[in-house]
Design a protein around this motif. Structure first.
Motif, PDB file in Angstrom:
ATOM      1  N   PRO A 186      50.610   3.160  62.358  1.00 28.77           N
ATOM      2  CA  PRO A 186      49.620   2.160  61.993  1.00 28.77           C
ATOM      3  C   PRO A 186      48.275   2.576  62.586  1.00 28.77           C
ATOM      4  O   PRO A 186      48.211   3.550  63.342  1.00 28.77           O
ATOM      5  CB  PRO A 186      50.151   0.879  62.643  1.00 28.77           C
ATOM      6  CG  PRO A 186      51.022   1.339  63.762  1.00 28.77           C
ATOM      7  CD  PRO A 186      51.500   2.719  63.432  1.00 28.77           C
ATOM      8  N   LYS A 187      47.211   1.846  62.286  1.00 28.47           N
ATOM      9  CA  LYS A 187      45.914   2.106  62.921  1.00 28.47           C
ATOM     10  C   LYS A 187      46.019   1.723  64.403  1.00 28.47           C
ATOM     11  O   LYS A 187      46.943   0.995  64.797  1.00 28.47           O
ATOM     12  CB  LYS A 187      44.827   1.283  62.232  1.00 28.47           C
ATOM     13  CG  LYS A 187      44.554   1.715  60.804  1.00 28.47           C
ATOM     14  CD  LYS A 187      43.480   0.846  60.197  1.00 28.47           C
ATOM     15  CE  LYS A 187      43.233   1.252  58.754  1.00 28.47           C
ATOM     16  NZ  LYS A 187      42.244   0.394  58.108  1.00 28.47           N
ATOM     17  N   THR A 191      47.223  -2.610  62.803  1.00 25.71           N
ATOM     18  CA  THR A 191      47.284  -2.956  61.374  1.00 25.71           C
ATOM     19  C   THR A 191      47.736  -1.748  60.556  1.00 25.71           C
ATOM     20  O   THR A 191      47.555  -0.602  60.968  1.00 25.71           O
ATOM     21  CB  THR A 191      45.924  -3.443  60.837  1.00 25.71           C
ATOM     22  OG1 THR A 191      44.963  -2.393  61.024  1.00 25.71           O
ATOM     23  CG2 THR A 191      45.457  -4.701  61.553  1.00 25.71           C
ATOM     24  N   LEU A 192      48.311  -2.025  59.401  1.00 22.90           N
ATOM     25  CA  LEU A 192      48.764  -0.956  58.515  1.00 22.90           C
ATOM     26  C   LEU A 192      47.568  -0.366  57.765  1.00 22.90           C
ATOM     27  O   LEU A 192      46.512  -0.988  57.663  1.00 22.90           O
ATOM     28  CB  LEU A 192      49.791  -1.486  57.518  1.00 22.90           C
ATOM     29  CG  LEU A 192      51.067  -2.102  58.116  1.00 22.90           C
ATOM     30  CD1 LEU A 192      51.992  -2.567  57.004  1.00 22.90           C
ATOM     31  CD2 LEU A 192      51.795  -1.101  59.005  1.00 22.90           C
ATOM     32  N   TRP A 193      47.765   0.836  57.227  1.00 22.07           N
ATOM     33  CA  TRP A 193      46.737   1.466  56.398  1.00 22.07           C
ATOM     34  C   TRP A 193      46.750   0.810  55.022  1.00 22.07           C
ATOM     35  O   TRP A 193      47.811   0.662  54.411  1.00 22.07           O
ATOM     36  CB  TRP A 193      47.005   2.959  56.255  1.00 22.07           C
ATOM     37  CG  TRP A 193      46.910   3.719  57.533  1.00 22.07           C
ATOM     38  CD1 TRP A 193      47.936   3.971  58.410  1.00 22.07           C
ATOM     39  CD2 TRP A 193      45.754   4.333  58.098  1.00 22.07           C
ATOM     40  NE1 TRP A 193      47.478   4.704  59.479  1.00 22.07           N
ATOM     41  CE2 TRP A 193      46.145   4.947  59.313  1.00 22.07           C
ATOM     42  CE3 TRP A 193      44.424   4.431  57.692  1.00 22.07           C
ATOM     43  CZ2 TRP A 193      45.265   5.642  60.118  1.00 22.07           C
ATOM     44  CZ3 TRP A 193      43.540   5.134  58.499  1.00 22.07           C
ATOM     45  CH2 TRP A 193      43.958   5.719  59.701  1.00 22.07           C
ATOM     46  N   LYS A 194      45.583   0.438  54.533  1.00 19.15           N
ATOM     47  CA  LYS A 194      45.483  -0.123  53.177  1.00 19.15           C
ATOM     48  C   LYS A 194      45.249   1.012  52.191  1.00 19.15           C
ATOM     49  O   LYS A 194      44.233   1.701  52.262  1.00 19.15           O
ATOM     50  CB  LYS A 194      44.332  -1.134  53.103  1.00 19.15           C
ATOM     51  CG  LYS A 194      44.587  -2.406  53.895  1.00 19.15           C
ATOM     52  CD  LYS A 194      43.399  -3.349  53.819  1.00 19.15           C
ATOM     53  CE  LYS A 194      43.676  -4.659  54.534  1.00 19.15           C
ATOM     54  NZ  LYS A 194      43.945  -4.495  55.972  1.00 19.15           N
ATOM     55  N   LYS A 210      46.790  -2.550  45.588  1.00 19.82           N
ATOM     56  CA  LYS A 210      46.702  -2.295  47.033  1.00 19.82           C
ATOM     57  C   LYS A 210      48.099  -2.379  47.631  1.00 19.82           C
ATOM     58  O   LYS A 210      48.894  -3.238  47.248  1.00 19.82           O
ATOM     59  CB  LYS A 210      45.790  -3.334  47.692  1.00 19.82           C
ATOM     60  CG  LYS A 210      45.521  -3.071  49.168  1.00 19.82           C
ATOM     61  CD  LYS A 210      44.537  -4.072  49.746  1.00 19.82           C
ATOM     62  CE  LYS A 210      45.239  -5.352  50.163  1.00 19.82           C
ATOM     63  NZ  LYS A 210      44.373  -6.309  50.839  1.00 19.82           N
ATOM     64  N   GLU A 212      50.054  -1.696  51.677  1.00 22.86           N
ATOM     65  CA  GLU A 212      49.847  -1.357  53.087  1.00 22.86           C
ATOM     66  C   GLU A 212      51.006  -0.496  53.567  1.00 22.86           C
ATOM     67  O   GLU A 212      52.171  -0.823  53.332  1.00 22.86           O
ATOM     68  CB  GLU A 212      49.718  -2.638  53.914  1.00 22.86           C
ATOM     69  CG  GLU A 212      48.495  -3.464  53.511  1.00 22.86           C
ATOM     70  CD  GLU A 212      48.240  -4.638  54.437  1.00 22.86           C
ATOM     71  OE1 GLU A 212      49.145  -4.982  55.225  1.00 22.86           O
ATOM     72  OE2 GLU A 212      47.128  -5.202  54.375  1.00 22.86           O
ATOM     73  N   GLU A 311      55.592  -5.832  47.787  1.00 24.14           N
ATOM     74  CA  GLU A 311      54.621  -5.309  48.754  1.00 24.14           C
ATOM     75  C   GLU A 311      53.280  -4.937  48.129  1.00 24.14           C
ATOM     76  O   GLU A 311      52.329  -4.620  48.836  1.00 24.14           O
ATOM     77  CB  GLU A 311      55.196  -4.076  49.471  1.00 24.14           C
ATOM     78  CG  GLU A 311      56.364  -4.417  50.380  1.00 24.14           C
ATOM     79  CD  GLU A 311      57.016  -3.180  50.962  1.00 24.14           C
ATOM     80  OE1 GLU A 311      56.287  -2.197  51.220  1.00 24.14           O
ATOM     81  OE2 GLU A 311      58.243  -3.185  51.154  1.00 24.14           O
TER      82      GLU A 311
END
Length: 323
Positions: A186-187, A191-194, A210, A212, A311
């Protein structure tokens, strides 16, 4: 956060990483790009003296000793040929050259399609039974055949660059080689990468979906990426060739996005599923462990595999979710 862009493997490369210091981060990026260049120098069909170049030049003449690394990627290519029932074929060099919709440029110069006769002649030289591997040596028995690892080497290079980042202690970042992307961790904020799936309509620049992700690869193949338009008939021909017909694949699909644990899987399956078409493609994807797909059709419907249907977020209302 450090990032570096380079032109590699005939495409735009972008690597970004979070590191403990700018100096260490930049050194890591340099090592990752060095690794990609090593792979390019061995596996590019366009580089004089590469393993692939030497194999092709000795087709029908004699076996060629090559690096273990290129040998491994060729063997993977042969395995995927079996798994995709021939949809993915590393032996299409002759056809790829004939169509001339090269990886070196996003859109080939306006030109004319080859004749039916030329296509059939090239198609007679794509049989992977003609590729022999013995004790680290590769021999193409058919002097009219050439191999091209373009559909697998880029994914392999992404995976290797990610390995370099991980070994240097990077826990967050991404590698993007012309749309073959791997997001690492993750970042730093958790948070996850979009990630987005591009609108496959010609001239469009917006993102339609989109999703994540973390520690996953996302790769898209589409008919809008590299193509030429026949000036006489105004027909558009794209670069994803169907080994069965010798022509650019023509079915209901316009883009296929694969989400998987490695980019090499994404690279291969995005091409193979595009060639298979919607129904067979979705059926095949549902049988593959840890591999998900987003398939977009020409009539602007979006199909997904069951594993990620909840998702994804649709951002463009001119497209509809079909399942």
């Amino acid at each position: 956060m450090v990032r570096e862009n380079q032109f590699v493997l005939g495409t735009f490369g972008q690597i970004q990483a979070y590191s403990t210091s700018t100096k260490k981060g930049n050194e890591t990026l340099t090592m990752a790009y060095q690794r990609i260049h090593e792979i390019e120098n061995k596996m590019s069909v366009a580089i004089e003296g590469s393993d692939v170049d030497r194999i092709n030049k000795k087709a029908g003449i004699e076996p060629v000793e090559i690096s273990q690394e290129t040998l491994g990627v060729i063997q993977e290519g042969l395995e995927y040929y079996q798994m995709t029932e021939g949809a993915f074929n590393i032996g299409l060099g002759r056809l790829i050259d004939l169509w001339g919709i090269s990886i070196e440029s996003a859109v080939a110069p306006t030109t004319k399609p080859p004749s039916e006769e030329e296509i059939q002649l090239a198609k007679a030289h794509i049989d992977l039974q003609q590729l022999e591997i013995n004790n680290g040596q590769v021999f193409i028995k058919d002097s009219g055949m050439t191999i091209d690892l373009g559909g697998i080497a880029k994914g392999y290079a992404v995976d290797e660059a990610v390995r370099v980042l991980k070994e240097a202690g990077v826990e967050s970042g991404f590698v993007n080689l012309g749309g073959d992307i791997y997001v690492l961790g993750p970042k730093p904020d958790g948070t996850l990468w979009k990630m987005g799936v591009q609108n496959p309509e010609l001239g469009a620049t917006n993102v339609i979906i989109k999703i994540e992700l973390a520690n996953r690869s996302i790769v898209t193949s589409g008919d809008y990426q590299r193509y030429f338009i026949d000036e006489e008939t105004n027909q558009r021909y794209h670069h994803i060739l169907d080994p069965e017909t010798g022509y650019p694949t023509d079915n209901e699909l316009t883009s296929v996005t694969i989400i998987s644990n490695t980019s090499i899987e994404g690279d291969v399956w995005s091409t193979a599923i595009f060639i298979m078409g919607l129904e067979e493609g979705l059926e095949t994807l549902e049988t593959l462990p840890d591999v998900e797909g987003i398939l977009v059709t020409k009539d602007k419907k979006v199909y997904t595999t069951s594993g990620i249907s909840n998702e994804i977020e649709l951002l463009d209302t001119s497209f509809t979710l079909a399942n």
